[in-house]
Design a protein around this motif. Sequence first.
Motif, PDB file in Angstrom:
ATOM      1  N   UNK A  48       8.241   6.872  -6.680  1.00  0.00           N
ATOM      2  CA  UNK A  48       8.952   7.290  -7.888  1.00  0.00           C
ATOM      3  C   UNK A  48      10.431   7.431  -7.551  1.00  0.00           C
ATOM      4  N   UNK A  49      11.248   6.721  -8.313  1.00  0.00           N
ATOM      5  CA  UNK A  49      12.693   6.759  -8.146  1.00  0.00           C
ATOM      6  C   UNK A  49      13.317   7.262  -9.458  1.00  0.00           C
ATOM      7  N   UNK A  50      14.629   7.510  -9.482  1.00  0.00           N
ATOM      8  CA  UNK A  50      15.233   8.048 -10.712  1.00  0.00           C
ATOM      9  C   UNK A  50      15.016   7.202 -11.961  1.00  0.00           C
ATOM     10  N   UNK A  51      14.777   5.898 -11.820  1.00  0.00           N
ATOM     11  CA  UNK A  51      14.570   5.067 -13.000  1.00  0.00           C
ATOM     12  C   UNK A  51      13.342   4.191 -12.957  1.00  0.00           C
ATOM     13  N   UNK A  52      12.527   4.305 -11.884  1.00  0.00           N
ATOM     14  CA  UNK A  52      11.391   3.397 -11.696  1.00  0.00           C
ATOM     15  C   UNK A  52      10.231   4.160 -11.082  1.00  0.00           C
ATOM     16  N   UNK A  53       9.007   3.813 -11.523  1.00  0.00           N
ATOM     17  CA  UNK A  53       7.781   4.326 -10.906  1.00  0.00           C
ATOM     18  C   UNK A  53       6.896   3.132 -10.539  1.00  0.00           C
ATOM     19  N   UNK A  54       6.457   3.081  -9.286  1.00  0.00           N
ATOM     20  CA  UNK A  54       5.647   1.978  -8.778  1.00  0.00           C
ATOM     21  C   UNK A  54       4.276   2.511  -8.376  1.00  0.00           C
ATOM     22  N   UNK A  55       3.231   1.876  -8.922  1.00  0.00           N
ATOM     23  CA  UNK A  55       1.858   2.296  -8.648  1.00  0.00           C
ATOM     24  C   UNK A  55       1.052   1.112  -8.127  1.00  0.00           C
ATOM     25  N   UNK A  56       0.328   1.334  -7.021  1.00  0.00           N
ATOM     26  CA  UNK A  56      -0.579   0.304  -6.494  1.00  0.00           C
ATOM     27  C   UNK A  56      -1.910   0.960  -6.174  1.00  0.00           C
ATOM     28  N   UNK A  57      -2.900   0.821  -7.056  1.00  0.00           N
ATOM     29  CA  UNK A  57      -4.181   1.504  -6.855  1.00  0.00           C
ATOM     30  C   UNK A  57      -4.959   0.923  -5.679  1.00  0.00           C
ATOM     31  N   UNK A  58      -5.736   1.774  -5.050  1.00  0.00           N
ATOM     32  CA  UNK A  58      -6.657   1.338  -3.999  1.00  0.00           C
ATOM     33  C   UNK A  58      -8.050   1.081  -4.556  1.00  0.00           C
ATOM     34  N   UNK A  59      -8.393   1.757  -5.649  1.00  0.00           N
ATOM     35  CA  UNK A  59      -9.707   1.610  -6.280  1.00  0.00           C
ATOM     36  C   UNK A  59      -9.502   1.602  -7.794  1.00  0.00           C
ATOM     37  N   UNK A  60     -10.562   1.267  -8.507  1.00  0.00           N
ATOM     38  CA  UNK A  60     -10.521   1.324  -9.963  1.00  0.00           C
ATOM     39  C   UNK A  60     -10.500   2.780 -10.423  1.00  0.00           C
ATOM     40  N   UNK A  61      -9.861   3.020 -11.547  1.00  0.00           N
ATOM     41  CA  UNK A  61      -9.784   4.376 -12.061  1.00  0.00           C
ATOM     42  C   UNK A  61     -11.151   4.805 -12.593  1.00  0.00           C
ATOM     43  N   UNK A  62     -11.622   5.991 -12.227  1.00  0.00           N
ATOM     44  CA  UNK A  62     -12.935   6.452 -12.711  1.00  0.00           C
ATOM     45  C   UNK A  62     -12.904   6.747 -14.208  1.00  0.00           C
ATOM     46  N   UNK A  63     -13.938   6.314 -14.914  1.00  0.00           N
ATOM     47  CA  UNK A  63     -14.005   6.557 -16.353  1.00  0.00           C
ATOM     48  C   UNK A  63     -14.258   8.029 -16.669  1.00  0.00           C
ATOM     49  N   UNK A  64     -14.981   8.714 -15.777  1.00  0.00           N
ATOM     50  CA  UNK A  64     -15.334  10.109 -16.049  1.00  0.00           C
ATOM     51  C   UNK A  64     -14.111  11.028 -15.984  1.00  0.00           C
ATOM     52  N   UNK A  65     -13.204  10.749 -15.078  1.00  0.00           N
ATOM     53  CA  UNK A  65     -12.019  11.609 -14.915  1.00  0.00           C
ATOM     54  C   UNK A  65     -10.799  10.732 -14.691  1.00  0.00           C
ATOM     55  N   UNK A  66     -10.245  10.246 -15.781  1.00  0.00           N
ATOM     56  CA  UNK A  66      -9.080   9.375 -15.691  1.00  0.00           C
ATOM     57  C   UNK A  66      -7.844  10.180 -15.321  1.00  0.00           C
TER      58      UNK A  66
END
Length: 219
Positions: free
Chosen positions: A85-103
């Motif tokens: 996370x930078x002052x104007x940008x957020x970069x996300x690279x997931x390692x796994x799929x997001x769980x449906x039960x607790x997003x």
Amino acid sequence: MLTPRVVVCPMLLMLLGAVVPAWASAPGPRVPRERKLVVRAEDAATLHLLRVAPGAVTTVVFNDDILPASVDAKALAPLFAQVKVYPGVMVLRPAVAMPDASRPLVTVRFAGEDAPRHVSFLLVTDPKEVDTVVEVSRHALSAEDLGEELSLLRGRCAAAEAGLATLRAQCDQTGLAGAYSRGPWGRSRCQWIGLPYLLKHQAWRSWGVLSSTATSEAE
């Protein structure tokens, strides 16, 4: 020699029958999407879906500075290989799929005092699409929105001018008391909007009457 062929062919058919359904049901590659998101003051409580996926990098670009410390990177660490996370940008690279039960929920706060003060993302994994670039803007209006607001302001100005013209005409006909009691906007609005003009106008009329009286007496 014919017996092996008769035996082998059914075996190949059985293998193909088992492989083809599995290949047909296997999910294809996700389609990368680039989109724009406009957040306004009334959308402060809205949760915006952000589609992320393993093996894909999602970059969120903000047109205003954000506070990097407002993003809880430690809470996202179990699900993400990279969170920057930078002052104007957020970069996300997931390692796994997001769980449906607790997003996971990510709230990003803007710097400064303007509204909205923050924007919230609900992270999901879509089997068909992934957001690769999302441009987030606040206070941004399209040309159509600007045109509508301009037309609305023009209408309000025209209505206000028409009301003031009516007050001036009534003042010319009946004086201060008549304009005060019969104004189209009511007694209270006349006090705040028409009264300065009416007082000035009535003072001028009163001065004219006094001048005429003084002139007659002198003659």
